[in-house]
Design an enzyme around this catalytic site. Sequence first.
Site, PDB file in Angstrom:
ATOM      1  N   TRP A 167      -9.902   7.986  -7.508  1.00  0.00           N
ATOM      2  CA  TRP A 167     -11.102   8.318  -8.304  1.00  0.00           C
ATOM      3  C   TRP A 167     -10.978   7.837  -9.741  1.00  0.00           C
ATOM      4  O   TRP A 167     -11.928   7.296 -10.303  1.00  0.00           O
ATOM      5  CB  TRP A 167     -11.385   9.835  -8.242  1.00  0.00           C
ATOM      6  CG  TRP A 167     -12.203  10.127  -7.027  1.00  0.00           C
ATOM      7  CD1 TRP A 167     -11.739  10.565  -5.820  1.00  0.00           C
ATOM      8  CD2 TRP A 167     -13.601   9.901  -6.859  1.00  0.00           C
ATOM      9  NE1 TRP A 167     -12.767  10.635  -4.922  1.00  0.00           N
ATOM     10  CE2 TRP A 167     -13.920  10.245  -5.524  1.00  0.00           C
ATOM     11  CE3 TRP A 167     -14.618   9.460  -7.692  1.00  0.00           C
ATOM     12  CZ2 TRP A 167     -15.217  10.155  -5.015  1.00  0.00           C
ATOM     13  CZ3 TRP A 167     -15.918   9.364  -7.189  1.00  0.00           C
ATOM     14  CH2 TRP A 167     -16.198   9.701  -5.873  1.00  0.00           C
ATOM     15  N   TRP A 205     -21.460  12.169 -19.130  1.00  0.00           N
ATOM     16  CA  TRP A 205     -21.830  12.055 -17.704  1.00  0.00           C
ATOM     17  C   TRP A 205     -23.205  12.669 -17.466  1.00  0.00           C
ATOM     18  O   TRP A 205     -23.621  13.588 -18.183  1.00  0.00           O
ATOM     19  CB  TRP A 205     -20.795  12.766 -16.828  1.00  0.00           C
ATOM     20  CG  TRP A 205     -19.406  12.222 -16.932  1.00  0.00           C
ATOM     21  CD1 TRP A 205     -18.337  12.811 -17.556  1.00  0.00           C
ATOM     22  CD2 TRP A 205     -18.910  10.970 -16.412  1.00  0.00           C
ATOM     23  NE1 TRP A 205     -17.221  12.017 -17.457  1.00  0.00           N
ATOM     24  CE2 TRP A 205     -17.545  10.882 -16.758  1.00  0.00           C
ATOM     25  CE3 TRP A 205     -19.485   9.927 -15.687  1.00  0.00           C
ATOM     26  CZ2 TRP A 205     -16.750   9.786 -16.400  1.00  0.00           C
ATOM     27  CZ3 TRP A 205     -18.691   8.841 -15.340  1.00  0.00           C
ATOM     28  CH2 TRP A 205     -17.347   8.780 -15.704  1.00  0.00           C
ATOM     29  N   TRP A 240       1.798   1.745  -3.471  1.00  0.00           N
ATOM     30  CA  TRP A 240       0.718   2.376  -4.270  1.00  0.00           C
ATOM     31  C   TRP A 240       0.768   3.900  -4.091  1.00  0.00           C
ATOM     32  O   TRP A 240       0.570   4.654  -5.037  1.00  0.00           O
ATOM     33  CB  TRP A 240      -0.661   1.874  -3.809  1.00  0.00           C
ATOM     34  CG  TRP A 240      -1.150   0.684  -4.571  1.00  0.00           C
ATOM     35  CD1 TRP A 240      -1.177  -0.595  -4.111  1.00  0.00           C
ATOM     36  CD2 TRP A 240      -1.682   0.651  -5.915  1.00  0.00           C
ATOM     37  NE1 TRP A 240      -1.693  -1.418  -5.090  1.00  0.00           N
ATOM     38  CE2 TRP A 240      -2.010  -0.682  -6.206  1.00  0.00           C
ATOM     39  CE3 TRP A 240      -1.898   1.623  -6.900  1.00  0.00           C
ATOM     40  CZ2 TRP A 240      -2.550  -1.079  -7.416  1.00  0.00           C
ATOM     41  CZ3 TRP A 240      -2.438   1.231  -8.109  1.00  0.00           C
ATOM     42  CH2 TRP A 240      -2.756  -0.100  -8.375  1.00  0.00           C
ATOM     43  N   ASN A 273     -10.779   2.440   3.182  1.00  0.00           N
ATOM     44  CA  ASN A 273     -10.434   2.318   1.759  1.00  0.00           C
ATOM     45  C   ASN A 273     -11.459   1.521   0.952  1.00  0.00           C
ATOM     46  O   ASN A 273     -11.861   1.927  -0.133  1.00  0.00           O
ATOM     47  CB  ASN A 273      -9.055   1.677   1.602  1.00  0.00           C
ATOM     48  CG  ASN A 273      -8.676   1.524   0.149  1.00  0.00           C
ATOM     49  OD1 ASN A 273      -8.626   2.504  -0.591  1.00  0.00           O
ATOM     50  ND2 ASN A 273      -8.445   0.291  -0.298  1.00  0.00           N
ATOM     51  N   TRP A 305     -16.473  11.815 -12.316  1.00  0.00           N
ATOM     52  CA  TRP A 305     -15.560  11.525 -11.210  1.00  0.00           C
ATOM     53  C   TRP A 305     -14.908  12.784 -10.642  1.00  0.00           C
ATOM     54  O   TRP A 305     -14.527  12.837  -9.472  1.00  0.00           O
ATOM     55  CB  TRP A 305     -14.472  10.534 -11.660  1.00  0.00           C
ATOM     56  CG  TRP A 305     -13.671  10.987 -12.852  1.00  0.00           C
ATOM     57  CD1 TRP A 305     -13.974  10.765 -14.164  1.00  0.00           C
ATOM     58  CD2 TRP A 305     -12.456  11.742 -12.854  1.00  0.00           C
ATOM     59  NE1 TRP A 305     -13.025  11.320 -14.982  1.00  0.00           N
ATOM     60  CE2 TRP A 305     -12.068  11.932 -14.204  1.00  0.00           C
ATOM     61  CE3 TRP A 305     -11.644  12.280 -11.857  1.00  0.00           C
ATOM     62  CZ2 TRP A 305     -10.925  12.630 -14.577  1.00  0.00           C
ATOM     63  CZ3 TRP A 305     -10.500  12.981 -12.232  1.00  0.00           C
ATOM     64  CH2 TRP A 305     -10.150  13.151 -13.573  1.00  0.00           C
ATOM     65  N   GLU A 313       0.841  -1.211   0.000  1.00  0.00           N
ATOM     66  CA  GLU A 313       0.000   0.000   0.000  1.00  0.00           C
ATOM     67  C   GLU A 313       0.873   1.257   0.000  1.00  0.00           C
ATOM     68  O   GLU A 313       0.554   2.248  -0.660  1.00  0.00           O
ATOM     69  CB  GLU A 313      -0.940   0.031   1.207  1.00  0.00           C
ATOM     70  CG  GLU A 313      -2.002  -1.048   1.186  1.00  0.00           C
ATOM     71  CD  GLU A 313      -2.766  -1.121  -0.115  1.00  0.00           C
ATOM     72  OE1 GLU A 313      -3.210  -0.079  -0.623  1.00  0.00           O
ATOM     73  OE2 GLU A 313      -2.911  -2.246  -0.644  1.00  0.00           O
TER      74      GLU A 313
HETATM   75  C1  FAD Z   1     -11.730   7.252  -4.259  1.00  0.00           C
HETATM   76  C2  FAD Z   1     -10.503   7.165  -3.362  1.00  0.00           C
HETATM   77  C3  FAD Z   1      -9.938   8.320  -2.856  1.00  0.00           C
HETATM   78  C4  FAD Z   1      -8.792   8.257  -2.048  1.00  0.00           C
HETATM   79  N1  FAD Z   1      -8.248   9.419  -1.571  1.00  0.00           N
HETATM   80  C5  FAD Z   1      -7.117   9.368  -0.821  1.00  0.00           C
HETATM   81  C6  FAD Z   1      -6.521  10.563  -0.341  1.00  0.00           C
HETATM   82  O1  FAD Z   1      -6.968  11.686  -0.617  1.00  0.00           O
HETATM   83  N2  FAD Z   1      -5.413  10.446   0.453  1.00  0.00           N
HETATM   84  C7  FAD Z   1      -4.864   9.238   0.784  1.00  0.00           C
HETATM   85  O2  FAD Z   1      -3.865   9.186   1.510  1.00  0.00           O
HETATM   86  N3  FAD Z   1      -5.399   8.103   0.303  1.00  0.00           N
HETATM   87  C8  FAD Z   1      -6.512   8.116  -0.475  1.00  0.00           C
HETATM   88  N4  FAD Z   1      -7.059   6.961  -0.928  1.00  0.00           N
HETATM   89  C9  FAD Z   1      -6.358   5.686  -0.657  1.00  0.00           C
HETATM   90  C10 FAD Z   1      -6.798   4.963   0.634  1.00  0.00           C
HETATM   91  O3  FAD Z   1      -8.187   4.871   0.696  1.00  0.00           O
HETATM   92  C11 FAD Z   1      -6.284   5.623   1.906  1.00  0.00           C
HETATM   93  O4  FAD Z   1      -4.910   5.883   1.798  1.00  0.00           O
HETATM   94  C12 FAD Z   1      -6.493   4.710   3.120  1.00  0.00           C
HETATM   95  O5  FAD Z   1      -7.844   4.405   3.283  1.00  0.00           O
HETATM   96  C13 FAD Z   1      -5.962   5.395   4.358  1.00  0.00           C
HETATM   97  O6  FAD Z   1      -6.186   4.593   5.491  1.00  0.00           O
HETATM   98  P1  FAD Z   1      -4.984   3.948   6.289  1.00  0.00           P
HETATM   99  O7  FAD Z   1      -3.997   4.987   6.657  1.00  0.00           O
HETATM  100  O8  FAD Z   1      -5.581   3.143   7.383  1.00  0.00           O
HETATM  101  O9  FAD Z   1      -4.354   2.998   5.193  1.00  0.00           O
HETATM  102  P2  FAD Z   1      -3.435   1.705   5.303  1.00  0.00           P
HETATM  103  O10 FAD Z   1      -4.205   0.569   4.727  1.00  0.00           O
HETATM  104  O11 FAD Z   1      -2.900   1.519   6.659  1.00  0.00           O
HETATM  105  O12 FAD Z   1      -2.258   2.027   4.276  1.00  0.00           O
HETATM  106  C14 FAD Z   1      -1.043   2.673   4.681  1.00  0.00           C
HETATM  107  C15 FAD Z   1      -0.797   3.937   3.896  1.00  0.00           C
HETATM  108  O13 FAD Z   1      -0.588   3.634   2.526  1.00  0.00           O
HETATM  109  C16 FAD Z   1      -1.160   4.662   1.710  1.00  0.00           C
HETATM  110  N5  FAD Z   1      -2.224   4.053   0.892  1.00  0.00           N
HETATM  111  C17 FAD Z   1      -3.024   3.019   1.236  1.00  0.00           C
HETATM  112  N6  FAD Z   1      -3.835   2.691   0.216  1.00  0.00           N
HETATM  113  C18 FAD Z   1      -3.535   3.537  -0.794  1.00  0.00           C
HETATM  114  C19 FAD Z   1      -4.025   3.706  -2.113  1.00  0.00           C
HETATM  115  N7  FAD Z   1      -4.989   2.914  -2.630  1.00  0.00           N
HETATM  116  N8  FAD Z   1      -3.504   4.693  -2.866  1.00  0.00           N
HETATM  117  C20 FAD Z   1      -2.517   5.483  -2.396  1.00  0.00           C
HETATM  118  N9  FAD Z   1      -2.018   5.372  -1.155  1.00  0.00           N
HETATM  119  C21 FAD Z   1      -2.508   4.418  -0.357  1.00  0.00           C
HETATM  120  C22 FAD Z   1      -1.745   5.707   2.647  1.00  0.00           C
HETATM  121  O14 FAD Z   1      -0.790   6.721   2.838  1.00  0.00           O
HETATM  122  C23 FAD Z   1      -1.963   4.906   3.927  1.00  0.00           C
HETATM  123  O15 FAD Z   1      -1.941   5.699   5.097  1.00  0.00           O
HETATM  124  C24 FAD Z   1      -8.217   6.996  -1.751  1.00  0.00           C
HETATM  125  C25 FAD Z   1      -8.788   5.841  -2.273  1.00  0.00           C
HETATM  126  C26 FAD Z   1      -9.928   5.917  -3.070  1.00  0.00           C
HETATM  127  C27 FAD Z   1     -10.535   4.649  -3.621  1.00  0.00           C
END
Ligand code: FAD
Length: 367
Positions: free
Chosen positions: A267, A191, A162, A226, A244, A159
């Site tokens: 998105w 859209w 990513w 997420n 979107w 993650e």
């Molecule tokens: C529509 C949509 C919008 C999102 N907007 C954001 C946003 O504005 N900011 C954001 O940080 N994340 C975003 N995410 C990714 C993800 O949802 C969040 O990072 C995650 O839910 C944060 O929770 P966590 O810290 O417990 O994640 P964990 O599961 O603990 O992951 C650890 C870290 O990895 C990074 N991460 C995890 N998943 C992703 C991912 N899919 N893409 C990029 N980085 C990721 C984050 O920094 C996160 O804190 C988005 C996802 C979607 C589907």
Amino acid sequence: MMQPHLFHIYAFDDALLLPPKSVKNQNGKMYKIYTPFRHAFLSRLALTDFQSLPKPKPRTQNITIEKITSLFEYTVINIAPNFPAGEFAALKKLEKFCHDIVQHYQEHRDIPALDGTSQLSPYLAIGVLSPRQCLNQLIAKNPQVFNTINSGSFTWLNELIWREFYHHLLVTFPGLCCHQPFIPWTQCIPWSTSKIYFEIWKKGLTGYPIVDAGMRQLNAIGWMHNRVRMISASFLTKDLLINWRLGEKYFMQQLIDGTLAANNGGWQWAASTGVDASPWFRIFNPTTQGKKFDPQGKFVRAWLPELRVVPDKYIHTPHEWATKNRIALNYPTPIVNHQHARLITLNAFKTGKLKHSTIYLKYHKYF
Ligand SMILES: Cc1cc2nc3c(=O)[nH]c(=O)nc-3n(C[C@H](O)[C@H](O)[C@H](O)COP(=O)(O)OP(=O)(O)OC[C@H]3O[C@@H](n4cnc5c(N)ncnc54)[C@H](O)[C@@H]3O)c2cc1C
């Protein structure tokens, strides 16, 4: 004459583990698919010193810094317990996660009713924590992380990668910062212009419990799980056929972890307009997603008090239960029929594709 003050400025690559444009394929280009990017990223990381640097010494002793108790106290008061302020609190949260919660990350990360993810995103977003601190703590507590690809710790590292991938993409393809989709033909998708549907989605009143619970979570605490972000974004773009860009903007306004790269990436993934995105013809069914990831409705009940009385079996189709039992629910019926909406969306995507190829052919006839 007054002497000008001399300041030393030191620059560090700190927001990311590896700087953008440093991970390239054999043709010297940025990857457009995540998995090969991850392989190359890990090889490059193995050659990099990613130790965290020590804290810099204070430049002056005479500064009084006002203490704040919550990271986001100036926005929404409810957030405070989930996201206490300061680096010390963030480091404690990181340590606990890497020692304990990460062991079950692979199984728990998609279940929104559990605290199965780190919830460190707000700290990473504003730089309270750096990804180096995260990686070093992960390795300290899980020294085998790089060799155990099916472990919770590697899944979490994935993650973090990513996060890097989306940042690297943004720098390589700056059009992504300017409302451009990555896949050009998706510019031509017709859209829907329904402002009412958009408002209903924002308020969490669509009649699809998993979507509504997610939106109420977002509106209340500025953070959303997420899996639910994916479902909610898919619902807006594929069930309501709403652009979107509107969802991206609304999330950015509400999220305390809002970052352009990850939000745009998320998105565009959900809308099938982005890099390595969900294929446009695969559309999440919000009811099935709810049943799969919140089978007992614990997450739904936490955010939709009006559904607390509904039994587990019907928590994702509450009106079915209400009708059978002649009970009046204070909860809206589904705003659209998913099967019907799905067909409309598939058609809109086909129309967009066709329109784009017609424009393209016309253009190439003259040039
Ligand atoms: C529509 C949509 C919008 C999102 N907007 C954001 C946003 O504005 N900011 C954001 O940080 N994340 C975003 N995410 C990714 C993800 O949802 C969040 O990072 C995650 O839910 C944060 O929770 P966590 O810290 O417990 O994640 P964990 O599961 O603990 O992951 C650890 C870290 O990895 C990074 N991460 C995890 N998943 C992703 C991912 N899919 N893409 C990029 N980085 C990721 C984050 O920094 C996160 O804190 C988005 C996802 C979607 C589907």
